[in-house]
Design a protein around this motif. Structure first.
Motif, PDB file in Angstrom:
ATOM      1  N   GLY A  55       0.849  -1.176   0.000  1.00 36.87           N
ATOM      2  CA  GLY A  55       0.000   0.000   0.000  1.00 36.87           C
ATOM      3  C   GLY A  55       0.889   1.231   0.000  1.00 36.87           C
ATOM      4  O   GLY A  55       2.097   1.134   0.201  1.00 36.87           O
ATOM      5  N   PRO A  56       0.311   2.413  -0.254  1.00 32.52           N
ATOM      6  CA  PRO A  56       1.120   3.631  -0.222  1.00 32.52           C
ATOM      7  C   PRO A  56       1.679   3.868   1.177  1.00 32.52           C
ATOM      8  O   PRO A  56       1.032   3.534   2.168  1.00 32.52           O
ATOM      9  CB  PRO A  56       0.128   4.728  -0.625  1.00 32.52           C
ATOM     10  N   LYS A  57       2.887   4.410   1.229  1.00 30.79           N
ATOM     11  CA  LYS A  57       3.519   4.702   2.522  1.00 30.79           C
ATOM     12  C   LYS A  57       3.681   6.211   2.657  1.00 30.79           C
ATOM     13  O   LYS A  57       4.064   6.883   1.694  1.00 30.79           O
ATOM     14  CB  LYS A  57       4.892   4.030   2.606  1.00 30.79           C
ATOM     15  N   THR A  58       3.403   6.733   3.841  1.00 30.88           N
ATOM     16  CA  THR A  58       3.528   8.173   4.049  1.00 30.88           C
ATOM     17  C   THR A  58       4.632   8.487   5.057  1.00 30.88           C
ATOM     18  O   THR A  58       4.886   7.704   5.983  1.00 30.88           O
ATOM     19  CB  THR A  58       2.206   8.783   4.550  1.00 30.88           C
ATOM     20  N   PHE A  59       5.267   9.621   4.832  1.00 32.36           N
ATOM     21  CA  PHE A  59       6.341  10.083   5.711  1.00 32.36           C
ATOM     22  C   PHE A  59       6.169  11.589   5.916  1.00 32.36           C
ATOM     23  O   PHE A  59       5.986  12.327   4.945  1.00 32.36           O
ATOM     24  CB  PHE A  59       7.712   9.802   5.075  1.00 32.36           C
ATOM     25  N   ASP A  60       6.218  12.028   7.160  1.00 25.87           N
ATOM     26  CA  ASP A  60       6.085  13.454   7.437  1.00 25.87           C
ATOM     27  C   ASP A  60       7.475  14.096   7.383  1.00 25.87           C
ATOM     28  O   ASP A  60       8.336  13.804   8.213  1.00 25.87           O
ATOM     29  CB  ASP A  60       5.451  13.669   8.812  1.00 25.87           C
ATOM     30  N   LEU A  61       7.673  14.959   6.394  1.00 27.59           N
ATOM     31  CA  LEU A  61       8.993  15.576   6.212  1.00 27.59           C
ATOM     32  C   LEU A  61       9.211  16.767   7.139  1.00 27.59           C
ATOM     33  O   LEU A  61      10.333  17.272   7.228  1.00 27.59           O
ATOM     34  CB  LEU A  61       9.153  16.026   4.751  1.00 27.59           C
ATOM     35  N   SER A  62       8.157  17.199   7.832  1.00 31.20           N
ATOM     36  CA  SER A  62       8.314  18.399   8.670  1.00 31.20           C
ATOM     37  C   SER A  62       9.332  18.183   9.787  1.00 31.20           C
ATOM     38  O   SER A  62       9.957  19.130  10.254  1.00 31.20           O
ATOM     39  CB  SER A  62       6.967  18.826   9.262  1.00 31.20           C
ATOM     40  N   THR A  63       9.497  16.928  10.192  1.00 31.85           N
ATOM     41  CA  THR A  63      10.449  16.651  11.271  1.00 31.85           C
ATOM     42  C   THR A  63      11.889  16.872  10.816  1.00 31.85           C
ATOM     43  O   THR A  63      12.782  16.998  11.642  1.00 31.85           O
ATOM     44  CB  THR A  63      10.306  15.202  11.777  1.00 31.85           C
ATOM     45  N   ASN A  64      12.111  16.916   9.510  1.00 31.89           N
ATOM     46  CA  ASN A  64      13.458  17.103   8.986  1.00 31.89           C
ATOM     47  C   ASN A  64      13.714  18.541   8.522  1.00 31.89           C
ATOM     48  O   ASN A  64      14.773  18.847   8.010  1.00 31.89           O
ATOM     49  CB  ASN A  64      13.709  16.166   7.798  1.00 31.89           C
ATOM     50  N   VAL A  65      12.703  19.391   8.655  1.00 31.33           N
ATOM     51  CA  VAL A  65      12.808  20.744   8.102  1.00 31.33           C
ATOM     52  C   VAL A  65      12.594  21.765   9.205  1.00 31.33           C
ATOM     53  O   VAL A  65      11.732  21.595  10.071  1.00 31.33           O
ATOM     54  CB  VAL A  65      11.764  20.941   6.975  1.00 31.33           C
TER      55      VAL A  65
END
Ligand SMILES: [Ca+2]
Ligand SMILES: [Ca+2]
Length: 290
Positions: A55-65
């Motif tokens: 299934g599609p996988k999601t990642f929150d990039l805000s933790t890296n920015v």
């Protein structure tokens, strides 16, 4: 880089000296200062590994920015090879969809509200394998014993169980042997909508005749098909487990002229009435959650 000339007036700076307090705020005026709005900063984003069937996988990039001025940030992503992995973004939430085995690089451009941009990349590899979350997943991994007794409460989605002549044996369902009467299991579930991705998968052992293994469905209405109806090659007479994967259960029902409503699935089961027949079932999976 956009420059902002700002005059900072700091109001309400109250100095407390010793035990005396100053009731009137002191206004402190700084000389004019040059403030340069900084581009966002990114920390390295770990590479991702996806299974080919996933299934599609999601990642929150805000933790890296991080943006020094807490400016609103916009993200743009691009996959170097959409034939391997597709990338899309909603706010800071990156969604990756595996397409085929291989590697790709996702470029990520982050821009703050002042137009300052920074870029980074994420390595993605897609490897062989399956990583799906199913609407219904039953592995029968409970202690040996009577089927209903041992499975009661074992699967969150299952409300009610009906069984005759069936047992839990070494983490699988053992159905039969039949004396010529119905033996089997029926698991009644909360209503499941698997119409979007009606994948059906299960493992079986000790099947001697695929036409003697009935699969019971509640999908809008109740009906049964046989294991042979699945149109898959069935390994017969094998005490080891083999797996059947039906990628599109709707297509199977269509071929059989069965009007199944896969948006209203409420039961799954296995049974036989063939005298002397018994078989094992394990790892039953139905549908895929988005
Ligand atoms: Ca900024
Ligand atoms: Ca099992």
């Amino acid at each position: 880089m956009k420059k902002i000339i700002g005059k900072i007036t700091l109001m309400g700076l109250i100095l407390i000296l010793g035990f005396s307090s100053c009731e009137n705020p002191i206004e402190v005026e700084f000389p004019e200062v040059l403030i340069i709005n900084q581009a966002p900063q990114v920390t390295p984003i770990s590479s991702k590994t996806l299974k080919e069937i996933s299934g599609p996988k999601t990642f929150d990039l805000s933790t890296n920015v991080n943006d020094q001025e807490n400016d609103a940030l916009s993200f743009v992503v691009n996959s170097s090879d959409p034939g391997v992995v597709e990338a899309s973004i909603n706010g800071s939430i990156l969604t990756l969809r595996s397409v085929s085995i291989g590697t790709a690089v996702i470029s990520v451009d982050v821009t703050d509200s002042n137009g300052n941009a920074v870029s980074t990349t994420i390595g993605v590899s897609v490897e062989e394998g399956v990583d799906l979350v199913y609407a219904l997943e039953i592995n029968f991994d409970v202690p040996d014993g009577g089927f209903t007794e041992q499975m009661q409460g074992a699967v969150e989605e299952v409300n009610d169980i009906y069984s005759e002549g069936s047992f839990i044996s070494s983490g699988s369902a053992l159905i039969g042997p039949s004396s010529g009467d119905w033996v089997g299991i029926e698991l009644f579930t909360q209503e499941l909508d698997i119409s979007n991705q009606p994948r059906f998968e299960f493992s079986y052992a000790n099947v001697n005749d695929a036409t003697n293994v009935n699969i019971f469905f509640g999908a809008g209405e109740e009906f049964s098909i046989t294991m042979a109806d699945l149109g898959e090659d069935v390994v017969l007479g094998n005490p080891g487990f083999n797996t059947i994967v039906v990628e599109d259960l709707q297509a199977v029902f269509d071929d059989l002229d069965i009007e199944a409503d896969l948006s209203a699935v409420f039961a799954i089961g296995f049974n036989t009435e063939a005298s002397g027949n018994s078989f094992n079932v394990d790892d039953v999976r139905l549908g895929i959650k988005e």
